[in-house]
Each structure stands twice: as C-alpha cells, then as structure tokens.
Write an enzyme that holds these catalytic residues in place. Structure first.
Site, PDB file in Angstrom:
ATOM      1  N   THR A 191       0.893  -1.122  -0.062  1.00  0.00           N
ATOM      2  CA  THR A 191      -0.197  -0.150   0.047  1.00  0.00           C
ATOM      3  C   THR A 191       1.117   1.256  -0.091  1.00  0.00           C
ATOM      4  O   THR A 191       2.154   1.281   0.530  1.00  0.00           O
ATOM      5  CB  THR A 191      -0.616  -0.028   1.311  1.00  0.00           C
ATOM      6  OG1 THR A 191      -1.834  -1.022   1.242  1.00  0.00           O
ATOM      7  CG2 THR A 191      -1.402   1.379   1.585  1.00  0.00           C
ATOM      8  N   ARG A 219     -14.074  -7.569  -0.317  1.00  0.00           N
ATOM      9  CA  ARG A 219     -13.117  -7.360   0.817  1.00  0.00           C
ATOM     10  C   ARG A 219     -12.562  -6.091   0.726  1.00  0.00           C
ATOM     11  O   ARG A 219     -11.939  -5.416  -0.272  1.00  0.00           O
ATOM     12  CB  ARG A 219     -12.083  -8.455   0.742  1.00  0.00           C
ATOM     13  CG  ARG A 219     -11.048  -8.389   2.101  1.00  0.00           C
ATOM     14  CD  ARG A 219      -9.863  -7.604   1.830  1.00  0.00           C
ATOM     15  NE  ARG A 219      -8.890  -7.523   2.900  1.00  0.00           N
ATOM     16  CZ  ARG A 219      -7.857  -6.923   2.963  1.00  0.00           C
ATOM     17  NH1 ARG A 219      -7.495  -5.861   2.014  1.00  0.00           N
ATOM     18  NH2 ARG A 219      -7.002  -6.757   3.933  1.00  0.00           N
ATOM     19  N   VAL A 220     -12.629  -5.171   1.838  1.00  0.00           N
ATOM     20  CA  VAL A 220     -12.133  -4.147   2.366  1.00  0.00           C
ATOM     21  C   VAL A 220     -10.982  -4.127   3.357  1.00  0.00           C
ATOM     22  O   VAL A 220     -11.252  -4.737   4.518  1.00  0.00           O
ATOM     23  CB  VAL A 220     -12.861  -2.733   2.206  1.00  0.00           C
ATOM     24  CG1 VAL A 220     -12.466  -1.675   2.861  1.00  0.00           C
ATOM     25  CG2 VAL A 220     -13.766  -2.652   1.237  1.00  0.00           C
ATOM     26  N   GLY A 221      -9.758  -3.587   3.297  1.00  0.00           N
ATOM     27  CA  GLY A 221      -8.769  -3.582   4.247  1.00  0.00           C
ATOM     28  C   GLY A 221      -8.775  -2.285   5.058  1.00  0.00           C
ATOM     29  O   GLY A 221      -9.712  -1.650   5.052  1.00  0.00           O
ATOM     30  N   ASP A 222      -7.843  -2.169   5.810  1.00  0.00           N
ATOM     31  CA  ASP A 222      -7.594  -0.953   6.589  1.00  0.00           C
ATOM     32  C   ASP A 222      -7.364   0.219   5.994  1.00  0.00           C
ATOM     33  O   ASP A 222      -7.612   1.474   6.493  1.00  0.00           O
ATOM     34  CB  ASP A 222      -6.187  -1.325   7.653  1.00  0.00           C
ATOM     35  CG  ASP A 222      -4.995  -1.379   6.812  1.00  0.00           C
ATOM     36  OD1 ASP A 222      -5.087  -2.225   5.889  1.00  0.00           O
ATOM     37  OD2 ASP A 222      -4.003  -0.832   7.471  1.00  0.00           O
ATOM     38  N   GLY A 245      -4.434  -5.759   6.593  1.00  0.00           N
ATOM     39  CA  GLY A 245      -5.576  -4.592   6.946  1.00  0.00           C
ATOM     40  C   GLY A 245      -6.309  -5.301   8.006  1.00  0.00           C
ATOM     41  O   GLY A 245      -6.893  -4.582   9.157  1.00  0.00           O
TER      42      GLY A 245
HETATM   43  N1  ASP Z   1      -3.141  -2.667   4.228  1.00  0.00           N
HETATM   44  C1  ASP Z   1      -3.574  -3.077   2.795  1.00  0.00           C
HETATM   45  C2  ASP Z   1      -4.909  -4.236   2.929  1.00  0.00           C
HETATM   46  O1  ASP Z   1      -5.082  -4.874   4.007  1.00  0.00           O
HETATM   47  C3  ASP Z   1      -2.724  -4.147   1.958  1.00  0.00           C
HETATM   48  C4  ASP Z   1      -1.093  -3.793   2.418  1.00  0.00           C
HETATM   49  O2  ASP Z   1      -0.737  -2.660   2.961  1.00  0.00           O
HETATM   50  O3  ASP Z   1      -0.428  -4.387   2.478  1.00  0.00           O
HETATM   51  O4  ASP Z   1      -5.744  -3.983   2.080  1.00  0.00           O
END
Ligand code: ASP
Length: 331
Positions: A191, A219-222, A245
């Site tokens: 990211t 799916r949605v991450g952080d 995330g």
């Molecule tokens: N944090 C991002 C997510 O979980 C991916 C990453 O930073 O590697 O979508």
C-alpha cells in the site's frame, strides 16, 4: 485493588512496554496534548510506506513548491503511485481479487480533521482524489462500490479499462492452486500510506491500495478506514500503516498510534505499542506483516513492524531516502 489499577498492572505485565506513567495518563479525562508546547517543525517533510514512497515523496514536495498545502502534498504524492501502472499493489495495475476484479480503496485526511474515503471502487485511476472530493463535496465520509464510481464520474473522473498484464498473469497462476482461504503473507500485499507536513507545520495524509492480492470479492482492508490505515490529528501528529488490514482494523491501529503520542509517547514508542497490541490480540502474528509509520508535530519519525523488511521513505531537510524500520521479530 481498584479495577483501574488492576488493568494497568495487567497491561504492563503483558508487556505493553511503555511504562506506568504513560498508561496512567491514558486514563486522564480529556488528556491535553503532552507535546502542546513542543516546537512545531516548519521545514516540511514527507513520510511514506515502502521504497515506492520515494517518487511519491518527490511528487508531494513538488506540489508544495507549486504552492500546495499539506493536503495537496498528500494527494499529489499518492497520485504519483496510483499513476505508476507497473505497481502491482496500488492503483489500476494492482493485483485483482479472486474473481479477477481490481478493486481500489483509498482515504485522505486534512489538518482540520476532515476525512474522505472510497472503498471497493473499480475503473478509476486516482481513488485518493475521489476520496478528497467525497471529503470536500459531500456531507459524507465514505462512498463504496458502484456509488463511489458514479460519484467519481459525476465529478469528472474518467472510466478507465486498464488491465495489467502482469497482474492478470499472477492471477491466472494463482487460479491453478486457488484456495478459498485468503493467502496471507508479506509478499502479496502492499500500500502507499503517506503523511505530509507543510511549512506551516500542518499535517495531512492519504492512503491508497488495491488491497490484498486475490482477496474475496468485496473485501476491504484497513487502508481506506479512517483510524485504521490512516489518522491525522493536527494537534498531535499522524500515523499510517501497511500490511494485513484485518489486524490493523481490529486494533484501530493508526488512531491508537496518534493517541499514544497524545499521552506522551514518542512516534517510535507509539508505533511499537501498536504492533505489540496486534501481537497481544493475534496468536498467529508471526504469519503476517504489519508496519506503522508516525510523525509528531516536532517532525520526529517513528517506524515499526512485526517482521523485518518493512521499509519507508522519508523526505526531510533536503534528503529523500529509504530506511529500514526496526521490527518485533528483529533478531
Ligand atoms: N493494508 C492493505 C490491506 O490490507 C494491504 C497492504 O498494505 O499490504 O488491504
């Protein structure tokens, strides 16, 4: 022993590591910023995740030289990464989900505490800029999916059908052995989280990603979640994250880092505490990576991860360089 004292004792015993003083302060009502009188750094700086942050930092700096403030720096900085279509983890070149869709997540936050976010957005090249429009042009903070896409078109963003050959190839390879369980390791996600400080000492940040490779559709991450992948409090400092995330969301990671700084922790101590919190809450913490970056108003930097290998880019006092963060599992 009162419940409060018992909790403090247990937490300290569990290795929270910051000592009684800071934890005790954490319970004070409306704790004032402990660094309220600290000097504010006014030379400007840009801090971002991974090596790919170097050109993003340079783009952010250019935006400042063109008269932009911290928010412009943050937006233009991460736009540079989104526009780099060879990047397999940010923007339209990013790895798709398991259905073959590249879905993008981004958020942005300014020095006034305003925030905007888009999640599960397809076919738009600069999700961080759409997030800024959500922040500036709507009464909302988050738009998702089709609604975010339609909003982007209405705001003049163009539909883009770009498909990365390399990402598609990786997906086709993955399909041969595809497992229902998301694959979690330090290689298949990335990211850009970027924090900018302008020459007034004001802070802003942006975070943008295509998320975990081959994730479940939807799916949605952080990264687009305010307080998880990014948090800015112009009185105190700012933090951002990269990595798994789900673990960051469960622990409100970036908000936690900023709140620890409010209680008196240095940016480094605060990042270390947020990683330890993940360790405490996840028996399998060795199986995934999370890294945090933080900056306070004095321009001090913190960086810490679970595994070695988390790099960050810092542009400060005329130098734009990649550094290795320290980590929990450092030998
Ligand atoms: N944090 C991002 C997510 O979980 C991916 C990453 O930073 O590697 O979508």
């Amino acid at each position: 022993m009162t419940n409060r004292r018992k909790f403090i004792k247990t937490s300290a015993a569990a290795g929270l590591g910051l000592g009684f003083g800071i934890l005790q302060k954490a319970f004070a009502q409306s704790a004032p910023a402990s660094n309220a009188n600290a000097s504010v750094f006014t030379d400007g700086l840009v801090l971002s995740t991974w090596d790919a942050g170097l050109p993003a930092n340079a783009a952010a700096w250019k935006a400042m030289q063109a008269g932009g403030n911290a928010l412009d720096m943050a937006e233009k900085g991460v736009n540079d990464t989104e526009n780099t279509l060879s990047n397999l983890t940010v923007g339209l070149g990013g790895y798709p989900d398991r259905e073959g869709h590249t879905t993008l997540d981004a958020c942005i936050m300014d020095s006034q505490g305003n925030a905007g976010s888009v999640m599960f957005l397809e076919h738009i090249k600069n999700p961080a800029s759409v997030a800024r429009r959500v922040m500036e042009k709507t009464p909302h903070v988050i738009l998702v999916g089709e609604g975010a896409y339609q909003f982007a078109l209405a705001e003049g963003f163009k539909h883009d059908d770009y498909v990365s050959e390399e990402s598609q190839k990786a997906w086709n390879e993955w399909l041969k052995t595809s497992q229902y369980k998301p694959i979690i390791n330090v290689e298949n996600h990335d990211t850009i989280g970027l924090i900018a400080m302008d020459m007034s000492g004001d802070l802003a940040g942006a975070c943008t990603t295509s998320g975990m490779a081959f994730k479940l559709h939807g799916r949605v991450g952080d990264s687009p979640v305010i307080g998880a992948g990014l948090y800015v409090d112009n009185e105190i400092g700012a933090a951002t994250s990269s990595g798994l995330g789900e673990a960051v969301i469960r622990t409100c990671g970036s908000f936690l880092v900023v709140e620890m700084m409010r209680q008196g922790a240095t940016p480094q101590e605060a990042c270390e505490e947020a990683v330890r919190r993940i360790q405490l809450k996840h028996a399998n913490y060795r199986d995934f990576q999370v890294g945090y970056l933080a900056v306070n108003k004095a321009g001090e930097i913190g960086a810490y991860a679970i595994h070695p290998g988390f790099t960050y880019s810092l542009l400060k006092q005329g130098e734009n360089k990649v550094y290795n963060s320290t980590s929990l599992l450092d030998k």
